[in-house]
Write a protein that holds these residues in place. Structure first.
Motif: not given
Length: 134
Positions: A56-57, A59-60, A63-64, A81, A85
């Motif tokens: 999930v992290f 993907l975030l 996209f972020g 983001a 990261t």
């Protein structure tokens, strides 16, 4: 070369880094969420919940790092983001070192350096303005 040309070149380089890092995270997140058994890492079978959370992290992050800037809707979210990261890559490095896998953090360090470059570039050198400011 003029300052304007340098800025254009840096902007292109930043977009390339953003796209490559984002693609990497979107791929990793999708694999962790949808095909975790195909991943070659031992920790995947030992910690299935961690795999889903990190997916999930990932993907975030993917996209972020791109969508807010590309859509020019809240482009500062790209910087946030990047900060997230950075924390993710530091955490991943610590995780691997604690497991005695310190020799495997080279990729994490490379991504960390790339995301620091993205954050620096988008904060200091080539910030992206929101749509409504133009």
């Amino acid at each position: 070369m003029t300052i304007q040309n340098n800025t254009k070149v840096l902007n292109i380089i930043l977009w390339i880094f953003q796209a490559l890092v984002a693609a990497t995270f979107i791929w990793a997140g999708a694999m962790k969420l949808f095909k975790p058994t195909e991943l070659p890492w031992l920790w995947v079978t030992e910690n299935p919940k961690l795999v889903k959370i990190s997916g999930v992290f990932d993907l975030l992050a993917g996209f972020g790092l791109t969508l807010p800037s590309a859509l020019r809707v809240q482009p500062k979210m790209t910087i946030y983001a990047a900060y997230g990261t950075i924390a993710l890559m530091i955490s991943a490095s610590i995780f691997h070192i604690m497991r005695g896998e310190g020799n495997q953090i080279g990729f994490n360090i490379f991504i960390l350096a790339s995301v620091i470059f993205i954050a620096w570039g988008r904060i200091k050198k080539v910030p992206i303005e929101p749509k409504n400011k133009r």
